[in-house]
Design an enzyme around this catalytic site. Sequence first.
Site, PDB file in Angstrom:
ATOM      1  N   GLY A  98     -15.313  -3.156  -2.203  1.00 28.38           N
ATOM      2  CA  GLY A  98     -14.871  -1.375  -2.586  1.00 28.38           C
ATOM      3  C   GLY A  98     -13.726  -0.881  -3.306  1.00 28.38           C
ATOM      4  CB  ALA A  99     -14.189   1.548  -5.323  1.00 30.58           C
ATOM      5  CE  LYS A 109     -28.894   6.759 -18.748  1.00 29.87           C
ATOM      6  NZ  LYS A 109     -29.071   7.905 -20.433  1.00 29.87           N
ATOM      7  CB  CYS A 122     -18.941   6.900  -8.143  1.00 29.70           C
ATOM      8  SG  CYS A 122     -19.960   7.972  -7.104  1.00 29.70           S
ATOM      9  N   GLY A 171     -20.130   3.048 -11.638  1.00 30.38           N
ATOM     10  CA  GLY A 171     -18.892   4.997 -13.076  1.00 30.38           C
ATOM     11  C   GLY A 171     -20.485   5.943 -12.961  1.00 30.38           C
ATOM     12  CB  THR A 208     -15.057  -4.107 -11.649  1.00 31.21           C
ATOM     13  OG1 THR A 208     -14.019  -3.851 -12.355  1.00 31.21           O
ATOM     14  CG2 THR A 208     -14.681  -5.107 -10.614  1.00 31.21           C
ATOM     15  CB  SER A 231      -1.193   0.291   0.819  1.00 33.67           C
ATOM     16  OG  SER A 231      -1.577   0.956   0.800  1.00 33.67           O
ATOM     17  CD  GLU A 249     -24.586   2.187  -5.528  1.00 34.65           C
ATOM     18  OE1 GLU A 249     -24.535   3.171  -6.290  1.00 34.65           O
ATOM     19  OE2 GLU A 249     -25.531   2.603  -4.853  1.00 34.65           O
ATOM     20  CB  SER A 259     -14.672   0.582 -12.599  1.00 37.66           C
ATOM     21  OG  SER A 259     -14.291  -0.543 -13.260  1.00 37.66           O
ATOM     22  CG  ASN A 290     -14.073   6.802  -4.885  1.00 37.03           C
ATOM     23  OD1 ASN A 290     -14.452   5.700  -4.276  1.00 37.03           O
ATOM     24  ND2 ASN A 290     -15.325   7.074  -5.244  1.00 37.03           N
ATOM     25  CD  GLU A 323     -23.906   1.168  -1.525  1.00 40.65           C
ATOM     26  OE1 GLU A 323     -23.344   1.715  -2.066  1.00 40.65           O
ATOM     27  OE2 GLU A 323     -23.422  -0.416  -1.134  1.00 40.65           O
TER      28      GLU A 323
HETATM   29  P1  NAD Z   1     -12.943  -1.217 -10.356  1.00 40.25           P
HETATM   30  O1  NAD Z   1     -13.917  -2.115 -10.861  1.00 40.25           O
HETATM   31  O2  NAD Z   1     -11.136  -1.459 -10.867  1.00 40.25           O
HETATM   32  O3  NAD Z   1     -12.457  -2.428  -8.807  1.00 40.25           O
HETATM   33  C1  NAD Z   1     -13.385  -2.119  -7.261  1.00 40.25           C
HETATM   34  C2  NAD Z   1     -13.031  -3.601  -6.820  1.00 40.25           C
HETATM   35  O4  NAD Z   1     -13.075  -4.901  -7.630  1.00 40.25           O
HETATM   36  C3  NAD Z   1     -11.872  -3.976  -6.380  1.00 40.25           C
HETATM   37  O5  NAD Z   1     -11.776  -3.857  -5.226  1.00 40.25           O
HETATM   38  C4  NAD Z   1     -11.208  -5.039  -7.067  1.00 40.25           C
HETATM   39  O6  NAD Z   1     -10.253  -5.751  -6.529  1.00 40.25           O
HETATM   40  C5  NAD Z   1     -12.578  -5.389  -7.646  1.00 40.25           C
HETATM   41  N1  NAD Z   1     -12.788  -6.352  -8.837  1.00 40.25           N
HETATM   42  C6  NAD Z   1     -11.844  -6.378  -9.892  1.00 40.25           C
HETATM   43  N2  NAD Z   1     -11.978  -7.506 -10.971  1.00 40.25           N
HETATM   44  C7  NAD Z   1     -13.187  -7.936  -9.855  1.00 40.25           C
HETATM   45  C8  NAD Z   1     -13.984  -9.014 -10.389  1.00 40.25           C
HETATM   46  N3  NAD Z   1     -13.257  -9.858 -11.718  1.00 40.25           N
HETATM   47  N4  NAD Z   1     -14.956 -10.234  -9.544  1.00 40.25           N
HETATM   48  C9  NAD Z   1     -14.581  -9.067  -9.030  1.00 40.25           C
HETATM   49  N5  NAD Z   1     -14.324  -8.159  -7.900  1.00 40.25           N
HETATM   50  C10 NAD Z   1     -13.231  -8.089  -8.866  1.00 40.25           C
HETATM   51  O7  NAD Z   1     -12.843   0.113  -9.364  1.00 40.25           O
HETATM   52  P2  NAD Z   1     -12.088   1.286  -8.164  1.00 40.25           P
HETATM   53  O8  NAD Z   1     -10.720   2.304  -9.719  1.00 40.25           O
HETATM   54  O9  NAD Z   1     -11.480   0.536  -7.155  1.00 40.25           O
HETATM   55  O10 NAD Z   1     -13.052   2.523  -9.058  1.00 40.25           O
HETATM   56  C11 NAD Z   1     -13.373   3.506  -9.362  1.00 40.25           C
HETATM   57  C12 NAD Z   1     -14.365   3.406  -9.325  1.00 40.25           C
HETATM   58  O11 NAD Z   1     -15.332   3.516  -9.032  1.00 40.25           O
HETATM   59  C13 NAD Z   1     -14.956   3.681 -10.488  1.00 40.25           C
HETATM   60  O12 NAD Z   1     -15.613   4.298 -11.847  1.00 40.25           O
HETATM   61  C14 NAD Z   1     -16.460   4.697  -9.737  1.00 40.25           C
HETATM   62  O13 NAD Z   1     -16.847   5.538 -10.980  1.00 40.25           O
HETATM   63  C15 NAD Z   1     -16.573   4.043  -9.037  1.00 40.25           C
HETATM   64  N6  NAD Z   1     -17.721   3.936  -7.761  1.00 40.25           N
HETATM   65  C16 NAD Z   1     -18.439   4.112  -7.990  1.00 40.25           C
HETATM   66  C17 NAD Z   1     -19.407   4.782  -6.914  1.00 40.25           C
HETATM   67  C18 NAD Z   1     -20.834   5.107  -6.898  1.00 40.25           C
HETATM   68  O14 NAD Z   1     -21.129   4.363  -5.576  1.00 40.25           O
HETATM   69  N7  NAD Z   1     -21.608   4.750  -7.756  1.00 40.25           N
HETATM   70  C19 NAD Z   1     -18.488   5.325  -5.611  1.00 40.25           C
HETATM   71  C20 NAD Z   1     -17.318   5.166  -5.984  1.00 40.25           C
HETATM   72  C21 NAD Z   1     -16.002   4.705  -7.170  1.00 40.25           C
END
Ligand code: NAD
Length: 487
Positions: A149-150, A454, A283, A251, A231, A26, A249, A228, A152, A461
């Site tokens: 989790g993501a 969409k 997001c 992008g 994912t 980290s 949740e 994203s 951010n 949540e």
């Molecule tokens: P990411 O999609 O790269 O990763 C999110 C999580 O999914 C990570 O913990 C990752 O390890 C896990 N992951 C990846 N591949 C997987 C798989 N095949 N199976 C299961 N888990 C998997 O997203 P990020 O880069 O961490 O975060 C940024 C994205 O998150 C942006 O697109 C943003 O818009 C979105 N986001 C959305 C919200 C919301 O509430 N709508 C909030 C924060 C971020």
Amino acid sequence: MRAQPQASHYVGGSYVESQSGTPFDSLYPATGEVIAQIRAADDAVIEAAIRSAQEGQKVWAATPAAERGRVLRRAAEILREKNRELSILETLDTGKPLQETLIADAASGADCLEYFGGLAATLTGEHIDLGGSFAYTKREPLGICFGIGAWNYPIQIACWKSAPALVCGNAMIFKPSEVTPLSALKLAEAFTEAGLPAGVFNVLQGFGDVGAKLVAHPAIAKVSLTGSVPTGAKVAALAGEHLKKTTLELGGKSPLIVFEDADIENAVSAAINANFYSTGQICSNGTRVFVHEAIKEAFVARLAERTAKAVMGDPLDEATNIGPLVSKQQLDKVLHYMQIGQDEGARLVCGGGSASVASFPDGYFVQPTVFADVKDDMRIAREEIFGPVLSVLDFTDEDDVIARANDTDFGLAAGVFTRDIQRAHRVIDQLQAGTCWINTYNLTPIEMPFGGYKKSGIGRENGHAAIDYYSQTKSVYVEMGGVEAAF
Ligand code: NAD
């Protein structure tokens, strides 16, 4: 290392290390310094987490709802007492300025635990009169929920998922993003200190492969991902194969529409909050700012003037309000889009590249960037950048701007600025977005459901709405008379 946890995972009420999982670091995004070394979960730790969650969930589901609520509210108080320590940890892990993490991360997580803790004793079913006989419904937990989790809002996301899950009597296994693995462990500690039975909240570390293993695991009843769209599609496909419930949740590329009668100063404030808070890594950001032609130049000039006052620097200095991006990968992506915007012919108003910050030569800093004269088909207006890149687009006609705002596969959020109350509601009614604001932007109080239309997501949540996604309804018909049969 300044933020090394006792061990990588939290299972059955204590820290646990995995023996064979992939090691990863980290980093503090302001310096690139390694602050902790973590191991991804191996199969043995995953199975131990599943077993402890199965045992914990039985105990927890049998605990009266009011008591479950008390545990969550105690955990909220613990987060509040430790807010400064948790905020520093979140700043080290994400690079977000302490000025923000002190108020927006563990603090909003505490609000969430308190809110759902308060709802606990109010969760009831219905009585349905059937004329003599009757039916009743009750809410039952799903079992073990898996939260992903993501990076951010690491502790906030862990709270947004665990609080409604736990209040309904579920157990949760939570996998933070591999980019920000630390604060979820602190949430687990707080839950234990608050009296949560062992195994009800477990943290497993790892990359997407660990996530996928858990999504497919037969003991997991439900998956809730913040991440994203790509994912989300993978997780939904895998969960669908196993017919699991999902909340996604994802992008966005959300519109913020500023009409000619808007209070310009407030609209500029909202555009700043909608694009530069958390260095643009939110997001729901309103990254397509549609401004009526009549006020566009005044708006852009004021936006540039105020953006020049942003204080970029040491994230641990409370005077700083813009920190680095979270990672080198995110830095490269955002710089690429800043170049694309210029290549596409958008007018660069300010920013446009990396930023050098004294004493932080290796930090992932970029300048807050404003493009004007952006056209709808430019990539900077269509693709999620997830950095401090604001696009101003012109409009003159209400129907036209609504159509353009909706012309995207995303539908997470939207905002409207106008002093005309009828126009405000008329426009909001037509915007295809799950979370909308009138004359403000990006406020997400825990009481208000949050989620996307969409491709921005499935489910909601926060608010009462979240309860529906972490419980299932059992309907019971009670016959008070005899039973008729044809023969
Ligand atoms: P990411 O999609 O790269 O990763 C999110 C999580 O999914 C990570 O913990 C990752 O390890 C896990 N992951 C990846 N591949 C997987 C798989 N095949 N199976 C299961 N888990 C998997 O997203 P990020 O880069 O961490 O975060 C940024 C994205 O998150 C942006 O697109 C943003 O818009 C979105 N986001 C959305 C919200 C919301 O509430 N709508 C909030 C924060 C971020």
